[in-house]
Enzyme design. Sequence first.
Site, PDB file in Angstrom:
ATOM      1  N   THR A 104       0.814  -1.217   0.000  1.00  0.00           N
ATOM      2  CA  THR A 104       0.000   0.000   0.000  1.00  0.00           C
ATOM      3  C   THR A 104       0.848   1.268   0.000  1.00  0.00           C
ATOM      4  OG1 THR A 104      -1.882  -1.088   1.002  1.00  0.00           O
ATOM      5  CG2 THR A 104      -1.728   1.258   1.386  1.00  0.00           C
ATOM      6  N   THR A 124       1.417  -4.711   3.978  1.00  0.00           N
ATOM      7  CA  THR A 124       1.228  -5.115   5.372  1.00  0.00           C
ATOM      8  C   THR A 124       0.544  -6.485   5.511  1.00  0.00           C
ATOM      9  OG1 THR A 124      -0.917  -3.996   5.545  1.00  0.00           O
ATOM     10  CG2 THR A 124       1.045  -2.714   6.135  1.00  0.00           C
TER      11      THR A 124
END
Length: 344
Positions: A26, A103
Site C-alpha cells: 500500500t 502489510t
Amino acid sequence: MNKTDSDKNTAAGGKKKIALVTTGGTIAQRVDSEVGGAVPALTGEEILKTVPKLKEYADFTVVPVVNIDSRDMNFQIYCKLAHKLKKLSRDGGIDAIVILHGTDTMEETAFFLNQVIKAEKPIAITGAMRSASERDADGPRNLIDTVRVLLTPYALNGNIMVVMNGNIINGLAVTKVDSSNIDAFNGGKHGVLGIIDEFHVTWYNKPININTFKIPQRFPKVDIVLAYPGASGNLIKASVRDGAKGIVIVGYGAGNVSKQLFRTIRSVLKNKKDFIFLISTRSPEGNILPVYAGEGGAVDLEKLGVVLGGSLNPTKSRILLMLCLCSSYPKSRIISIFQKSEIF
Ligand code: ASP
C-alpha cells in the site's frame, strides 16, 4: 534496557547511505478510479520524492525487487529478496537497509527473512495501511521513523525488525492484528522492542536472533487446514492428493481437533509415514500442549506422530515447516525445532 537516542546524536559523523529495497504494498499504491481501488503505482524513487525530509537523515539508493500487492508474495520472491539483502550486506557503500512491503503478509516475510539471514547491518521492514492517495497516509511517517530507528546504534542487533505506527517490533514475533486501523501490528506477548516519537527513538528490549536455515532452493508444498465444528477432513485429503508434503492443522485451544479430523489424519499417516502433520492453534496466543487425551486430543495426536507446534501462529509454522522440509530434516529434528522455547 531503556536507551534513547536523539536524531542529532545518531546523524552525527556524516550522512549514512541507506538502501531502499522496494517490493510494493500500500505504501507504493494509489487509488485508480478506473478500476475502483488501490493498485501498485509508485517506484522507490517516487516514494522518496514524496518525503523530502528523508534527505535530512541519509542518502538513499533504491533497490527494486518487485512492485506487487503483498497478497501475491511467494517463496520465490522471498528468496530473491533474501539474496538481495545478503548482497547489500556485503556492500561497503551501504550502512543500513529499509524494506518496503505490503502489510498483509509482512509478518510472513519478516519471519522468513529472520530464519535465513542474521542481519549484519541494521535492517527493518515498513509499509503503510493507507495508500499514497490519502491525505493522511501513514507511509511517509513510517518511512521516516524506520530510517531514524536504523540510524541508532541499537538497531544493529541481528534482527530484521518491523517498524510501523511508532513501534519497533521483533521481526520473528510481529503479527498483523488489525485489518484497517493504522495501529495494525504488534509482537504479542513479546511486546515491542522500542518506540519512536517526535524527538527520540527509545529502545526497551533486545530481540532474540535466530538464523537457522540457508536460503532454500526448492519449496515443498505445505498447506494450512483450519479445524471448525463439522469439518469433514476433505480438505486434508485434497491437499494430500495435490502433492503436499506437510499440513499445518489449525486446531482448537492447546492443539485439539474433532474425531473426524483425527481419523482423517490417522488414515493419511497409515499410508504415508513421511507426511508431516503439525498442530497449531486458532488462539492468537499460547502454546500447543499435550493436555487432552482421546481421539482428537493433543495427547493422542502426538502418539499418532503429529508434531506439536509450540507457540508459533499457523502461517509462521507453515514457513518454518517448509524450511525444515527444504533442509530434509528428519521428523525428530522438526519436533525439537518447534519445541525450542527461543523460537517463541
Ligand atoms: N493489500 C496491501 C498489501 O499487503 C495492504 C497493505 O500494504 O497495507 O500489499
